[in-house]
Scaffold this motif. Structure first.
Motif, PDB file in Angstrom:
ATOM      1  N   GLY A   1      -1.490  -1.495  -9.296  1.00  0.00           N
ATOM      2  CA  GLY A   1      -1.772  -0.062  -9.333  1.00  0.00           C
ATOM      3  C   GLY A   1      -2.632   0.349  -8.165  1.00  0.00           C
ATOM      4  N   LYS A   2      -2.856   1.654  -8.013  1.00  0.00           N
ATOM      5  CA  LYS A   2      -3.678   2.152  -6.910  1.00  0.00           C
ATOM      6  C   LYS A   2      -5.081   1.573  -6.973  1.00  0.00           C
ATOM      7  CE  LYS A   2      -1.440   6.513  -5.700  1.00  0.00           C
ATOM      8  NZ  LYS A   2      -1.640   7.965  -5.460  1.00  0.00           N
ATOM      9  N   TYR A   3      -5.689   1.407  -5.797  1.00  0.00           N
ATOM     10  CA  TYR A   3      -6.985   0.749  -5.698  1.00  0.00           C
ATOM     11  C   TYR A   3      -8.120   1.748  -5.950  1.00  0.00           C
ATOM     12  CZ  TYR A   3      -4.378  -2.961  -3.242  1.00  0.00           C
ATOM     13  OH  TYR A   3      -3.496  -3.947  -2.896  1.00  0.00           O
ATOM     14  N   ASP A   4      -9.140   1.286  -6.637  1.00  0.00           N
ATOM     15  CA  ASP A   4     -10.347   2.081  -6.841  1.00  0.00           C
ATOM     16  C   ASP A   4     -11.276   1.822  -5.658  1.00  0.00           C
ATOM     17  OD1 ASP A   4     -12.651   3.309  -7.599  1.00  0.00           O
ATOM     18  OD2 ASP A   4     -13.047   2.044  -9.336  1.00  0.00           O
ATOM     19  N   MET A   5     -11.282   2.741  -4.715  1.00  0.00           N
ATOM     20  CA  MET A   5     -12.035   2.534  -3.477  1.00  0.00           C
ATOM     21  C   MET A   5     -13.287   3.406  -3.461  1.00  0.00           C
ATOM     22  SD  MET A   5      -8.940   2.065  -0.693  1.00  0.00           S
ATOM     23  CE  MET A   5      -8.098   3.614  -1.029  1.00  0.00           C
ATOM     24  N   LYS A   6     -14.044   3.382  -4.548  1.00  0.00           N
ATOM     25  CA  LYS A   6     -15.189   4.286  -4.705  1.00  0.00           C
ATOM     26  C   LYS A   6     -16.295   4.017  -3.693  1.00  0.00           C
ATOM     27  CE  LYS A   6     -17.302   1.498  -8.423  1.00  0.00           C
ATOM     28  NZ  LYS A   6     -16.289   0.426  -8.393  1.00  0.00           N
ATOM     29  N   GLU A   7     -16.329   2.806  -3.114  1.00  0.00           N
ATOM     30  CA  GLU A   7     -17.387   2.485  -2.142  1.00  0.00           C
ATOM     31  C   GLU A   7     -17.122   3.043  -0.750  1.00  0.00           C
ATOM     32  OE1 GLU A   7     -17.092  -0.957  -5.113  1.00  0.00           O
ATOM     33  OE2 GLU A   7     -15.697   0.145  -3.836  1.00  0.00           O
TER      34      GLU A   7
ATOM     35  N   TYR B   1       0.834  -1.205   0.000  1.00  0.00           N
ATOM     36  CA  TYR B   1       0.000   0.000   0.000  1.00  0.00           C
ATOM     37  C   TYR B   1       0.871   1.258   0.000  1.00  0.00           C
ATOM     38  CZ  TYR B   1      -3.449  -3.457   1.627  1.00  0.00           C
ATOM     39  OH  TYR B   1      -4.239  -4.558   1.764  1.00  0.00           O
ATOM     40  N   LYS B   2       1.917   1.239   0.827  1.00  0.00           N
ATOM     41  CA  LYS B   2       2.812   2.398   0.885  1.00  0.00           C
ATOM     42  C   LYS B   2       3.543   2.578  -0.432  1.00  0.00           C
ATOM     43  CE  LYS B   2       3.621   2.371   5.895  1.00  0.00           C
ATOM     44  NZ  LYS B   2       4.628   2.151   6.971  1.00  0.00           N
ATOM     45  N   GLN B   3       3.987   1.479  -1.025  1.00  0.00           N
ATOM     46  CA  GLN B   3       4.707   1.552  -2.295  1.00  0.00           C
ATOM     47  C   GLN B   3       3.826   2.146  -3.392  1.00  0.00           C
ATOM     48  OE1 GLN B   3       7.865   0.938  -2.841  1.00  0.00           O
ATOM     49  NE2 GLN B   3       7.867   1.141  -5.072  1.00  0.00           N
ATOM     50  N   LEU B   4       2.524   1.854  -3.334  1.00  0.00           N
ATOM     51  CA  LEU B   4       1.584   2.366  -4.338  1.00  0.00           C
ATOM     52  C   LEU B   4       1.067   3.764  -3.998  1.00  0.00           C
ATOM     53  CD1 LEU B   4      -0.480  -0.890  -5.040  1.00  0.00           C
ATOM     54  CD2 LEU B   4       1.229   0.164  -6.523  1.00  0.00           C
ATOM     55  N   GLY B   5       1.540   4.332  -2.875  1.00  0.00           N
ATOM     56  CA  GLY B   5       1.172   5.692  -2.512  1.00  0.00           C
ATOM     57  C   GLY B   5      -0.183   5.808  -1.847  1.00  0.00           C
ATOM     58  N   MET B   6      -0.628   4.743  -1.154  1.00  0.00           N
ATOM     59  CA  MET B   6      -1.927   4.753  -0.475  1.00  0.00           C
ATOM     60  C   MET B   6      -1.725   4.654   1.031  1.00  0.00           C
ATOM     61  SD  MET B   6      -4.099   2.236  -3.019  1.00  0.00           S
ATOM     62  CE  MET B   6      -3.082   0.814  -2.627  1.00  0.00           C
ATOM     63  N   GLU B   7      -2.713   5.134   1.778  1.00  0.00           N
ATOM     64  CA  GLU B   7      -2.636   5.083   3.237  1.00  0.00           C
ATOM     65  C   GLU B   7      -3.078   3.712   3.723  1.00  0.00           C
ATOM     66  OE1 GLU B   7      -4.414   7.292   7.207  1.00  0.00           O
ATOM     67  OE2 GLU B   7      -4.852   8.086   5.223  1.00  0.00           O
ATOM     68  N   PRO B   8      -2.213   2.958   4.403  1.00  0.00           N
ATOM     69  CA  PRO B   8      -2.559   1.594   4.825  1.00  0.00           C
ATOM     70  C   PRO B   8      -3.830   1.489   5.643  1.00  0.00           C
ATOM     71  CG  PRO B   8      -0.208   1.934   5.028  1.00  0.00           C
ATOM     72  CD  PRO B   8      -0.806   3.275   4.675  1.00  0.00           C
ATOM     73  N   ALA B   9      -4.044   2.404   6.593  1.00  0.00           N
ATOM     74  CA  ALA B   9      -5.241   2.319   7.435  1.00  0.00           C
ATOM     75  C   ALA B   9      -6.502   2.439   6.599  1.00  0.00           C
ATOM     76  CB  ALA B   9      -5.217   3.404   8.510  1.00  0.00           C
ATOM     77  N   LEU B  10      -6.466   3.298   5.596  1.00  0.00           N
ATOM     78  CA  LEU B  10      -7.638   3.494   4.747  1.00  0.00           C
ATOM     79  C   LEU B  10      -7.877   2.274   3.853  1.00  0.00           C
ATOM     80  CD1 LEU B  10      -9.748   5.691   4.351  1.00  0.00           C
ATOM     81  CD2 LEU B  10      -8.378   6.580   2.463  1.00  0.00           C
TER      82      LEU B  10
END
Length: 238
Positions: A111-117, A65-74
């Motif tokens: 790639g980054k996750y689509d977390m639209k929900e 998650y960190k490598q992909l630039g996303m916040e792990p907790a989220l």
């Protein structure tokens, strides 16, 4: 992980597209694990009775998650919310082979996750599935779902429930708080459910809701405020 187990040796190495972990020692933590690149996934398989393996899975997932630039907790909240709301989830996959007594976890790495929900996820009954009603014993627990993280410290007569919502607190926090109280069933839960009909600060009838973390609460429960989150605290009892 290494700091938690000082008498354990952790060896890591790369073999082709795989990360090999060899763990041995006298702390009761041991095993050999191969995290391998499997198309768009980082995949690992382990025995169903290997309760240590999932810890390594989560450490590895957080690194992804960190490598992909996303916040792990989220992201953790999102994948937990996918299960709670029966949302098809290609990002964190669990496959069970009962015949072989094996579990495979796959973490999406393409790639980054689509977390639209995320904006529809709150702490619901499914998220609280493994949380029991309170009794006279003090205990605490953590539940993640979407943008919401809930931590509780309590027995049935003295309850601190801390909810953090990524971004701005709102209806997701309110729904999560109501469902948490229904599940934990502290003393005066019925008073809370009857009188607390919207998210607001209040201090009446033994029910106190405040915004933010007080210095006292931070010290008592060793809490720190994370950037990007707004905090709502429910206290029931004296």
């Amino acid at each position: 992980m290494k700091a938690m187990y000082p008498n354990t040796t952790f060896e890591e190495k790369l073999e082709g597209d795989s990360i090999i972990l060899n763990i041995s020692g006298t702390d009761g933590v041991e095993g050999n694990y191969e995290f391998k690149k499997d198309s768009d996934y980082l995949s690992v398989t382990y025995g169903n009775e290997d309760y240590t393996a999932y810890s390594f899975v989560m450490f590895m997932a957080e690194a992804v998650y960190k490598q992909l630039g996303m916040e792990p907790a989220l992201v953790n909240g999102y994948t937990a919310g996918c299960e709670a709301f029966a949302v098809d989830n290609k990002y964190f996959v669990t496959e069970n082979d009962e015949a072989a007594a094996k579990t495979t976890n796959k973490v999406y790495i393409a790639g980054k996750y689509d977390m639209k929900e995320l904006d529809t996820m709150y702490i619901n009954d499914k998220a609280l599935e493994y949380t029991d009603a309170l009794n006279d014993e003090f205990r605490n627990g953590v539940v993640n779902c979407g943008k919401i993280r809930m931590i509780y410290y309590s027995d049935k007569n003295h309850v601190d429930i801390v909810l953090s919502e990524y971004g701005s607190r709102g209806d997701l926090t309110y729904q999560s708080m109501v469902n948490t109280v229904k599940k934990l069933q502290p003393t005066n839960a019925d008073v809370f459910e009857k009188n607390y009909t919207e998210l607001k600060e209040t201090d009446a009838d033994g029910i106190k809701v405040t915004y933010g973390l007080s210095d006292e609460l931070k010290t008592e429960h060793e809490l720190t405020e994370e950037e990007g989150y707004e905090y709502t605290v429910l206290h029931i009892g004296k």
